[in-house]
Write a protein that holds these residues in place. Structure first.
Motif, PDB file in Angstrom:
ATOM      1  N   PRO A  21       0.805  -1.232   0.000  1.00 17.77           N
ATOM      2  CA  PRO A  21       0.000   0.000   0.000  1.00 17.77           C
ATOM      3  C   PRO A  21       0.831   1.271   0.000  1.00 17.77           C
ATOM      4  O   PRO A  21       0.426   2.295  -0.556  1.00 17.77           O
ATOM      5  CB  PRO A  21      -0.825  -0.121   1.288  1.00 17.77           C
ATOM      6  CG  PRO A  21      -0.834  -1.572   1.623  1.00 17.77           C
ATOM      7  CD  PRO A  21       0.486  -2.098   1.148  1.00 17.77           C
ATOM      8  N   GLY A  22       2.012   1.227   0.600  1.00 19.00           N
ATOM      9  CA  GLY A  22       2.828   2.431   0.694  1.00 19.00           C
ATOM     10  C   GLY A  22       3.624   2.728  -0.560  1.00 19.00           C
ATOM     11  O   GLY A  22       3.559   3.823  -1.128  1.00 19.00           O
ATOM     12  N   SER A  23       4.362   1.712  -1.029  1.00 20.75           N
ATOM     13  CA  SER A  23       5.246   1.926  -2.185  1.00 20.75           C
ATOM     14  C   SER A  23       4.634   1.502  -3.507  1.00 20.75           C
ATOM     15  O   SER A  23       5.106   1.919  -4.579  1.00 20.75           O
ATOM     16  CB  SER A  23       6.548   1.139  -1.968  1.00 20.75           C
ATOM     17  OG  SER A  23       6.274  -0.252  -1.877  1.00 20.75           O
ATOM     18  N   GLY A  24       3.599   0.671  -3.463  1.00 20.51           N
ATOM     19  CA  GLY A  24       2.982   0.197  -4.691  1.00 20.51           C
ATOM     20  C   GLY A  24       3.752  -0.917  -5.371  1.00 20.51           C
ATOM     21  O   GLY A  24       3.389  -1.338  -6.475  1.00 20.51           O
ATOM     22  N   LYS A  25       4.798  -1.447  -4.741  1.00 22.64           N
ATOM     23  CA  LYS A  25       5.589  -2.517  -5.332  1.00 22.64           C
ATOM     24  C   LYS A  25       4.870  -3.857  -5.157  1.00 22.64           C
ATOM     25  O   LYS A  25       4.321  -4.144  -4.099  1.00 22.64           O
ATOM     26  CB  LYS A  25       6.966  -2.581  -4.684  1.00 22.64           C
ATOM     27  CG  LYS A  25       7.841  -1.362  -4.956  1.00 22.64           C
ATOM     28  CD  LYS A  25       9.193  -1.518  -4.304  1.00 22.64           C
ATOM     29  CE  LYS A  25      10.082  -0.298  -4.588  1.00 22.64           C
ATOM     30  NZ  LYS A  25      11.420  -0.451  -3.952  1.00 22.64           N
ATOM     31  N   PRO A  26       4.901  -4.704  -6.192  1.00 20.46           N
ATOM     32  CA  PRO A  26       4.253  -6.010  -6.071  1.00 20.46           C
ATOM     33  C   PRO A  26       5.096  -6.974  -5.241  1.00 20.46           C
ATOM     34  O   PRO A  26       6.314  -6.851  -5.155  1.00 20.46           O
ATOM     35  CB  PRO A  26       4.143  -6.480  -7.519  1.00 20.46           C
ATOM     36  CG  PRO A  26       5.276  -5.806  -8.216  1.00 20.46           C
ATOM     37  CD  PRO A  26       5.455  -4.460  -7.539  1.00 20.46           C
TER      38      PRO A  26
END
Length: 269
Positions: A251-256
């Motif tokens: 949720p914070g960085s958007g990294k999968p």
């Protein structure tokens, strides 16, 4: 009382005992055949006369007192006495104050237990037992013998149902143990154990399975490999949960990243 051993309620036992006592008194006063010569031993041969020795009234008083002491007037219950714990340094626990502005709810049973636990009822019963001796001393021997037999049965029944040896002989202990075993552990304890088991299995997956794919890119192929590895661990019996691998985003960085979640019977995660 002679009807104590019956399965009937107390409301039927007390009138039955009173009826037996009045019947025995009437037979003694009428001098029914056999009552003047058919008693017990030489001392109590005449059941129509009072016991001149005073032994039967004394035995009756002692048995009644023992029945009361071991029965309904036994005082504080064992569960209450054993369950109380002290505070810091062994100090007694503080009493619970009633809610402010409200009246403490009191029912008949609670009031009775408080009276019994206070000891006042026991003292009163002991005093009544002392007064019972002169009251019984003038009654026909046949009536007092009936009361002695009643009190002896009451003491024996109470001993069988309240003492450790008596409960073992009558099978009460085995019945209580079987009932506790049938009930199973408390719900909260069972739930806590189940949650702990789930946590332990997820911890195993996070510490043993997922590190194998730490260097792999978080794509669908990696997700499929992780799910295959989890199913293999389940087939080996190392985990029992139905787990699925998912592709998620932080949720914070958007990294999968690849995550493992529990799947219920309906397929929800």
């Amino acid at each position: 009382m002679l009807t104590r051993l019956a399965a009937g309620p107390v409301s039927g036992a007390i009138p039955g005992f009173v009826g037996l006592s009045l019947g025995a008194r009437a037979l003694a006063l009428r001098g029914e055949p056999g009552w003047a010569t058919g008693g017990l031993a030489d001392t109590w041969r005449d059941l129509t006369a009072a016991d001149a020795s005073g032994a039967l009234p004394a035995i009756n008083a002692v048995l009644v007192l023992g029945m009361l002491q071991r029965g309904a007037l036994a005082g504080q219950r064992a569960g209450d006495a054993g369950g109380a714990t002290g505070g810091a340094g062994g100090a007694p626990p503080a009493a619970t104050a009633p809610p402010a502005g409200g009246k403490k709810k009191m029912d008949v049973w609670t009031a009775w237990r408080q009276l019994v636990d206070s000891g006042a009822l026991r003292v009163g019963a002991q005093g009544m037992t002392i007064l019972l001796f002169p009251a019984v001393a003038g009654l026909p021997t046949g009536v007092v013998l009936l009361w002695v037999a009643n009190a002896a049965l009451g003491v024996a029944q109470t001993a069988l149902l309240t003492t450790t040896a008596g409960r073992r002989v009558t099978g009460v202990t085995a019945i209580a143990d079987a009932a506790r075993a049938a009930q199973g552990p408390p719900v909260l304890k069972t739930l806590d154990a189940a949650v702990g088991d789930v946590y332990a299995q997820l911890k195993y997956v996070n510490e043993v399975v997922l590190p194998r794919f730490a260097a792999a890119p978080p794509v669908e192929a990696t997700r499929a490999r992780v799910e295959a590895a989890v199913k293999a661990e389940r087939a080996r019996g190392r985990i029992g949960l139905n787990l699925r691998a998912l592709l998620r985003k932080d949720p914070g960085s958007g990294k999968p990243y690849v995550a493992v979640a529990v799947e219920d019977r309906k397929g929800f995660l």
